[in-house]
Design a protein around this motif. Structure first.
Motif, PDB file in Angstrom:
ATOM      1  N   SER A 114      17.492 -36.908  16.742  1.00  0.00           N
ATOM      2  CA  SER A 114      16.555 -37.195  16.724  1.00  0.00           C
ATOM      3  C   SER A 114      16.342 -38.353  16.075  1.00  0.00           C
ATOM      4  O   SER A 114      15.208 -38.523  15.245  1.00  0.00           O
ATOM      5  N   LYS A 160      17.344 -36.458  22.053  1.00  0.00           N
ATOM      6  CA  LYS A 160      16.046 -37.199  21.661  1.00  0.00           C
ATOM      7  C   LYS A 160      14.994 -36.914  21.217  1.00  0.00           C
ATOM      8  O   LYS A 160      14.608 -36.404  22.243  1.00  0.00           O
ATOM      9  N   SER A 161      13.372 -36.869  20.692  1.00  0.00           N
ATOM     10  CA  SER A 161      12.459 -36.917  20.970  1.00  0.00           C
ATOM     11  C   SER A 161      11.431 -37.991  22.131  1.00  0.00           C
ATOM     12  O   SER A 161      12.297 -39.062  22.437  1.00  0.00           O
ATOM     13  N   VAL A 162      10.601 -37.580  22.581  1.00  0.00           N
ATOM     14  CA  VAL A 162       9.741 -38.213  22.784  1.00  0.00           C
ATOM     15  C   VAL A 162       9.563 -40.078  22.136  1.00  0.00           C
ATOM     16  O   VAL A 162       9.622 -40.991  23.409  1.00  0.00           O
ATOM     17  N   GLU A 163       9.180 -39.228  21.139  1.00  0.00           N
ATOM     18  CA  GLU A 163       8.684 -40.835  20.890  1.00  0.00           C
ATOM     19  C   GLU A 163      10.152 -41.997  20.708  1.00  0.00           C
ATOM     20  O   GLU A 163       9.634 -43.235  20.757  1.00  0.00           O
ATOM     21  N   GLN A 164      11.327 -41.375  20.414  1.00  0.00           N
ATOM     22  CA  GLN A 164      12.336 -42.599  20.286  1.00  0.00           C
ATOM     23  C   GLN A 164      13.021 -42.476  22.075  1.00  0.00           C
ATOM     24  O   GLN A 164      12.783 -43.897  22.539  1.00  0.00           O
ATOM     25  N   MET A 166      10.805 -43.358  24.423  1.00  0.00           N
ATOM     26  CA  MET A 166       9.353 -44.269  24.849  1.00  0.00           C
ATOM     27  C   MET A 166       9.075 -45.869  24.155  1.00  0.00           C
ATOM     28  O   MET A 166       9.110 -46.500  24.950  1.00  0.00           O
ATOM     29  N   ALA A 167       9.128 -45.577  22.902  1.00  0.00           N
ATOM     30  CA  ALA A 167      10.256 -47.443  22.084  1.00  0.00           C
ATOM     31  C   ALA A 167      11.550 -47.613  22.796  1.00  0.00           C
ATOM     32  O   ALA A 167      11.118 -49.142  22.266  1.00  0.00           O
ATOM     33  N   ASP A 170       9.965 -49.163  26.286  1.00  0.00           N
ATOM     34  CA  ASP A 170       8.901 -50.196  25.694  1.00  0.00           C
ATOM     35  C   ASP A 170       9.371 -51.773  26.049  1.00  0.00           C
ATOM     36  O   ASP A 170       9.297 -52.942  26.046  1.00  0.00           O
ATOM     37  N   ASP A 198       8.648 -31.788  27.764  1.00  0.00           N
ATOM     38  CA  ASP A 198       8.485 -33.028  26.994  1.00  0.00           C
ATOM     39  C   ASP A 198       8.621 -34.179  27.627  1.00  0.00           C
ATOM     40  O   ASP A 198       7.986 -34.943  28.178  1.00  0.00           O
ATOM     41  N   ALA A 202       5.895 -36.960  29.510  1.00  0.00           N
ATOM     42  CA  ALA A 202       5.680 -38.580  28.969  1.00  0.00           C
ATOM     43  C   ALA A 202       6.184 -39.710  30.325  1.00  0.00           C
ATOM     44  O   ALA A 202       5.558 -40.576  30.245  1.00  0.00           O
ATOM     45  N   TRP A 206       3.722 -42.150  31.219  1.00  0.00           N
ATOM     46  CA  TRP A 206       3.636 -43.644  30.665  1.00  0.00           C
ATOM     47  C   TRP A 206       3.731 -44.877  31.947  1.00  0.00           C
ATOM     48  O   TRP A 206       3.117 -46.188  31.814  1.00  0.00           O
TER      49      TRP A 206
END
Length: 262
Positions: A114, A160-164, A166-167, A170, A198, A202, A206
């Motif tokens: 993470s 990893k986190s969802v935010e990772q 998604m980054a 992107d 999770d 996501a 997205w």
């Protein structure tokens, strides 16, 4: 690209993927250090690279699965940074800063993925590749005797986190060069709870909000077929290519590898 993102910000970097183009002597002469990573099937190529680098008196830093398993078989490497780079690379860099870098860095610990940085994708040209790659988890709960994943990464899948993720997606989407993204996890459904609660929701959100035109592929185990909800979520998230390994039809072997309950 992930390792590159862990290096000091003031370092200049150049990534040479030998699947795309050959390593030239000028590339070696440009560098103060050559970082080399490989899997076991790439040993023949690795030995040629080491020989080429030594002809140019280059300092070689080596890591990855091949060297983590059997670094003692490779002469000519100045520093081995083994196991997971999130742990051992900072140790090497700290010693290097004071001119005290040791020959070998290794650990029995597993990294907190993470905290893994977003890969430095600007080091490659996505036009050179048929598809892009991300990695959500490391590790696998099973004990297949032909596989080195549990030796390298353990039996508890770390995510990893969802935010990772998604980054990373992107960044891939912004290049506009890929329609397919491979989740390169050794077993994407190794941690079903986190995947269902999770990541998949996501990814679905997205896809609907971004409409990126991206589809996903991955590899996983056949017990996906026992989970109707998981299959529905993966389809909605636009997973379109699934690789499933059928290791054995023998019940005793499946029990030994923990793929069926005893």
């Amino acid at each position: 690209m992930t390792v590159a993102a862990m290096l000091p910000k003031n370092w200049e970097r150049r990534l040479i993927d030998l699947n795309v183009k050959p390593l030239s002597d000028s590339d070696i002469e440009w560098a103060d250090m050559v970082f080399l990573s490989a899997m076991n099937v790439q040993e023949e190529s690795v030995r040629k690279i080491i020989e080429q680098c030594k002809r140019k008196n280059a300092i070689i830093v080596a890591g990855g699965p091949l060297f983590t398993h059997e670094h003692e078989r490779f002469e000519g490497v100045d520093h081995f940074v083994l196991n997971e780079a999130e742990i051992t690379l900072p140790l090497f860099l700290a010693d290097l800063k004071f001119g005290q870098a040791k020959p070998i860095y290794k650990t029995h610990e597993f990294a907190d993925v993470s905290q893994t940085p977003v890969p430095q994708m600007d080091l490659i040209n996505m036009k050179d590749y048929l598809y892009a790659i991300v990695q959500f988890s490391r590790g696998c709960p099973y004990l297949c005797d032909f596989c080195d994943v549990t030796t390298l990464y353990g039996r508890k899948p770390r995510t990893k986190s969802v935010e990772q993720i998604m980054a990373e997606l992107d960044l891939i989407h912004k290049t506009g060069e890929s329609q397919l993204v491979l989740f390169a996890d050794d077993n994407l459904i190794g941690n079903k709870r986190i995947l269902k609660s999770d990541l998949l929701p996501a990814l679905i959100e997205w896809q609907y909000k971004t409409n990126p035109g991206l589809y996903f592929a991955t590899q996983l185990t056949i017990n996906l077929a026992d989970d109707e909800e998981m299959m529905r979520l993966m389809l909605e998230a636009k997973f379109r290519n699934i690789f499933i390994g059928i290791e054995t039809p023998q019940e005793e072997s499946l029990k030994f590898s923990l793929k069926i309950k005893t």
